[in-house]
Design an enzyme around this catalytic site. Structure first.
Site, short mmCIF file in Angstrom:
data_model
loop_
_atom_site.label_atom_id
_atom_site.label_comp_id
_atom_site.label_asym_id
_atom_site.label_seq_id
_atom_site.Cartn_x
_atom_site.Cartn_y
_atom_site.Cartn_z
N CYS A 1 0.81 -1.35 0.10
CA CYS A 1 -0.01 -0.13 0.11
C CYS A 1 0.77 1.05 -0.09
O CYS A 1 0.63 2.23 -0.75
CB CYS A 1 -0.70 0.00 1.25
N HIS B 1 13.39 16.76 34.71
CA HIS B 1 14.07 17.25 33.32
C HIS B 1 13.60 18.49 32.84
O HIS B 1 14.27 18.96 31.74
CB HIS B 1 13.20 16.18 32.36
N ARG C 1 9.80 3.98 28.09
CA ARG C 1 10.54 4.69 28.78
C ARG C 1 9.69 5.44 30.03
O ARG C 1 10.31 5.72 30.99
CB ARG C 1 11.32 5.83 28.21
N CYS D 1 10.20 5.40 34.06
CA CYS D 1 10.58 6.60 34.70
C CYS D 1 9.38 6.87 35.79
O CYS D 1 9.70 7.23 36.94
CB CYS D 1 10.25 7.89 33.56
#
Lengths: 138, 283, 109
Positions: B101, B203, B240, B244
């Site tokens: 496809c 983070h 992940r 975490c």
């Protein structure tokens, strides 16, 4: 909590057994070295071992060995449950007596490379690799 | 004694405030020719939070970085090969392959990875790329869905991601995707688990600092799927997230939950502008 | 035979006679060390590639003995002297008796 004399002896015996554990692996390493060298003296020049000072993960640590004129190079990780890592045997068409690979280190330890030279002599190089335990399930 | 500890704490804060990302000289150039965008101005929605976004590659040590600079040294490429094989192999009752496809993936899939997770109008939901792969399998190929968290789906995502390698991430956060994005944002800043940590605590507030021996990144997802040296296999963004969240000592959402799709969209939007890395190498 | 074992090899397509080239190899293999346990506590038996060889036109370049301390997806980089045009043969030997091979031609020029 009070220790009875009997407990103390048992604890002491346990401590001795624990202390002897690394010795077992060390002794196994000695056997491998003896099998490789036949008990010959090992010099300290002629082989280089390149490994990181700190490995980001002990599961995949790049190491490189180089020993011009060697017929084979054995790599050992004496702090692992089994000390053997690999042995590079060089054939007539080897372009250099050099090899690079990725290895597992179970903890911070000294990695050792022993080269067997064409004249039957041996040389050794060692490098300490710190294996970090990460904050994130390392 | 107490004084010394206090002084130490103050010094630590000072170091924290002065944290600077040391960008590797020369940056991330793959195979000596393909340059990745590893540093970009933060998107408008990050105003007040971040000024610059960085690929996770920046935070790894030189040996790990080097493994991604040459496709032969990158073990993730084994899975890209596997994905390519699956792309061309007929599957399910349709006995059709992806290629039957979609044709040549290098054309049909170029840019696809940059816009996922993405709103799917027909389904009325935001889908991750992995969900879209599985929808294609079950709805179009008549095949069983791949199991999330396993090699096959990660390998297929890796192969598709590779077709966008180098292109900047560009997920849409407005329109029908807005509510999922808001949900993801809320999750990102919500403290969770026994450690009471939000994604942002590590983070956003503390990237480039160390958590024990781990050099904290911004938690960007542009490099996913990643070959983790720890696992010696591929991990998806949602995979992940599971790890975490577990590390905050919380009960995690399921890997294929709507919550993690929302979070994946939000986190992807924080990395808009960074290159898709195809398949990256991390610790 | 272990599942999905795929070798990857990188050899330059050509070299000058007498030139030394760098060869890289990677093979997908779990390299089960024999140290890990299943979720039910039983030891997972060792299953590794225990030997890797590279030969050129029948002459040996390198012959490596592998132990369980080699990482998953074993990687090797080494150097070979190219005496003439010909074919490199790469062979990996699995604990379970399987043998995986790959070949690469090299031209002089």
């Amino acid at each position: 909590m009070k220790f009875t004399r009997r407990d103390t002896i048992l604890i002491a015996a346990g401590a001795t057994a624990t202390a002897m554990l690394p010795m077992r692996a060390f002794a196994a390493g000695e056997d491998e070295i003896a099998a490789f060298t036949g008990g010959a003296a090992i010099g300290d020049s002629g082989v280089t071992l390149t490994a990181p000072e700190i490995a980001e993960n002990g599961n995949t640590v790049p190491v490189e060995v180089n020993a011009p004129g060697a017929v084979s190079i054995m790599v050992l990780a004496l702090g692992n449950p089994n000390p053997g890592v690999c042995t590079f045997n060089f054939g007539p068409l080897a372009g250099a007596q050099y090899g690079s690979t990725r290895i597992r280190l179970s903890k911070t330890q000294t990695v050792t490379a022993i080269a067997k030279m064409a004249d039957g002599s041996f040389a050794q190089a060692s490098s300490e690799v710190k294996v970090t335990i990460g904050g994130c399930g390392g | 004694m107490t004084k010394t500890v206090l002084k130490g704490a103050i010094a630590a804060v000072a170091v924290l405030a002065g944290a600077q990302v040391a960008l590797a000289e020369g940056g991330l150039v793959i195979n000596g020719e393909l340059e990745m965008i590893i540093e970009a101005p933060a998107a408008d929605h990050l105003k007040g939070s971040l000024t610059t976004v960085y690929s996770g590659w920046v935070f790894r040590d030189v040996d790990t970085q080097a493994m991604q600079m040459d496709d032969f040294d990158n073990p993730g490429m084994l899975y890209v090969d596997q994905g390519e094989g699956m792309w061309n192999a007929p599957a399910g009752t349709s006995e059709k392959s992806c290629a039957d496809c979609h044709g040549d993936a290098s054309e049909s899939m170029a840019g696809v990875r940059t816009v996922y997770p993405k709103w799917n109008e027909a389904a009325g939901e935001v889908r991750s790329l992995q969900m879209q792969i599985n929808a294609c399998r079950t709805e179009n190929q008549g095949a069983d869905a791949f199991k999330y968290g396993k090699d096959e789906i990660n390998a297929m995502e890796a192969y598709i991601s590779m077709q966008s390698r180098g292109m900047p991430m560009n997920v849409a956060i407005d329109g029908p995707a807005a509510s999922a994005w808001e949900q993801g944002k809320e999750m990102y800043y919500a403290r969770t688990g026994q450690l009471e940590l939000s994604c942002a605590n590590c983070h956003e507030d503390n990237y480039d600092n160390y958590i024990r021996a781990d050099h904290l990144s911004q938690g960007q997802t542009n490099g996913f799927p990643v070959y983790r040296l720890k696992d010696t296999k591929l991990t998806s963004a949602a995979g992940r997230f599971v790890g975490c969240v577990r590390d905050t000592r919380a009960e995690t959402y399921k890997i294929d939950s709507a919550e993690f799709v929302a979070l994946e969209l939000y986190v992807a939007s924080r990395g808009n502008g960074l290159s898709v890395e195809g398949v990256s190498v991390r610790n | 035979m272990a599942e999905n074992v795929t070798p990857r090899v990188r050899v330059p397509s050509s070299a000058a006679a007498g030139e030394v080239i760098t060869i890289k190899t990677l093979i997908s293999h779990v390299m089960e060390s024999g140290q890990r346990k299943n979720s039910d506590g039983t030891l997972i038996p060792r299953s590794i590639i225990n030997r890797f060889t590279c030969d050129f036109n029948g002459q040996n370049v390198i012959d490596v003995t592998l132990e369980p301390a080699i990482s998953t997806n074993p990687y090797f980089e080494f150097q070979a002297m190219v005496p003439e045009a010909g074919t490199y043969t790469f062979t990996w030997y699995d604990d379970d008796g399987s043998v995986y091979t790959d070949t690469k031609d090299i031209a002089i020029g």
